[in-house]
Design a protein around this motif. Structure first.
Motif, PDB file in Angstrom:
ATOM      1  N   GLU A 130       1.034  -1.114   0.097  1.00 10.56           N
ATOM      2  CA  GLU A 130      -0.072   0.010  -0.120  1.00 10.56           C
ATOM      3  C   GLU A 130       0.916   1.152  -0.010  1.00 10.56           C
ATOM      4  O   GLU A 130       2.018   1.376   0.529  1.00 10.56           O
ATOM      5  CB  GLU A 130      -0.763   0.015   1.248  1.00 10.56           C
ATOM      6  N   GLU A 142      -8.815   6.197   1.664  1.00 14.13           N
ATOM      7  CA  GLU A 142      -8.234   5.092   1.183  1.00 14.13           C
ATOM      8  C   GLU A 142      -8.780   4.748  -0.224  1.00 14.13           C
ATOM      9  O   GLU A 142      -9.907   4.667  -0.263  1.00 14.13           O
ATOM     10  CB  GLU A 142      -8.344   3.937   1.969  1.00 14.13           C
ATOM     11  N   LYS A 144      -9.036   2.113  -3.407  1.00 12.50           N
ATOM     12  CA  LYS A 144      -8.689   0.865  -3.709  1.00 12.50           C
ATOM     13  C   LYS A 144      -8.645   0.701  -5.476  1.00 12.50           C
ATOM     14  O   LYS A 144      -9.758   1.082  -6.019  1.00 12.50           O
ATOM     15  CB  LYS A 144     -10.054  -0.057  -3.440  1.00 12.50           C
ATOM     16  N   THR A 149      -3.522  -0.266  -3.291  1.00 11.67           N
ATOM     17  CA  THR A 149      -4.303   0.518  -2.307  1.00 11.67           C
ATOM     18  C   THR A 149      -3.531   1.925  -2.265  1.00 11.67           C
ATOM     19  O   THR A 149      -2.306   1.663  -1.959  1.00 11.67           O
ATOM     20  CB  THR A 149      -4.505  -0.068  -1.271  1.00 11.67           C
TER      21      THR A 149
END
Length: 181
Positions: A130, A142, A144, A149
């Motif tokens: 991430e 956040e 996706k 990510t």
């Protein structure tokens, strides 16, 4: 970025933590002390002093340029446009990094620990792959994406998410209208 895209949301963050500024200021202070002692007063600095030319070069780099660039220009700019999210960590990014809405599968407001999850502030990649872009605090959005990510730190998570909701809802309405006609 395209000129036709309107900015729906914009946030500029600068470092505010004393512990982040302290090492830079200590380094700068040492460089200035070294410069003043050796160049101004003519007293060699240390047991094995550097030449005056070397001292001046190091003072210019680490006593003047480095603190001005880091403390004066360091900022994280986040923008939401009609086609995606744009982020830039100045002075390290020359262009905005873009995350287009067509590539974002999910986004949400989160509370996270930049130190525990990513090892600090700035641009960080953790063991899970991430990526974080953060400057202060522990709030973020956040994203996706298909293969990654991304966490974008923010001081205004509600405003940031609301801007994303507005643009995504508008895009959804437009695609529904186009598909229905």
């Amino acid at each position: 970025m395209k000129a036709k895209d309107n900015t729906v949301y914009r946030e500029v963050q600068r470092p505010r933590q004393l512990w982040a500024w302290a090492p830079i200021l200590v380094c700068t202070g040492i460089m200035w002390y070294w410069f003043i002692v050796q160049i101004i007063y003519g007293v060699p600095f240390g047991n094995n002093p550097a030449s005056d030319g070397f001292t001046i070069v190091f003072w210019v780099i680490f006593g003047v340029i480095f603190p001005v660039v880091i403390l004066g220009f360091l900022k994280l700019t986040t923008e939401v446009h009609n086609d995606g999210i744009y982020i830039r960590l100045s002075p390290f990014h020359f262009r905005y990094r873009q995350f287009l809405f067509k590539d974002i599968y999910e986004y949400k407001s989160i509370t996270y620990s930049p130190i525990k999850q990513f090892g600090g502030f700035g641009i960080r990649i953790n063991m899970k792959g991430e990526t974080a872009y953060n400057m202060n605090g522990k709030k973020g959005i956040e994203l996706k994406l298909k293969y990654e990510t991304v966490v974008i730190g923010t001081q205004n998570p509600d405003e940031f998410k609301d801007a994303l909701d507005v643009v995504c809802n508008k895009k959804q309405r437009e695609s529904t209208t186009e598909g229905g006609t």
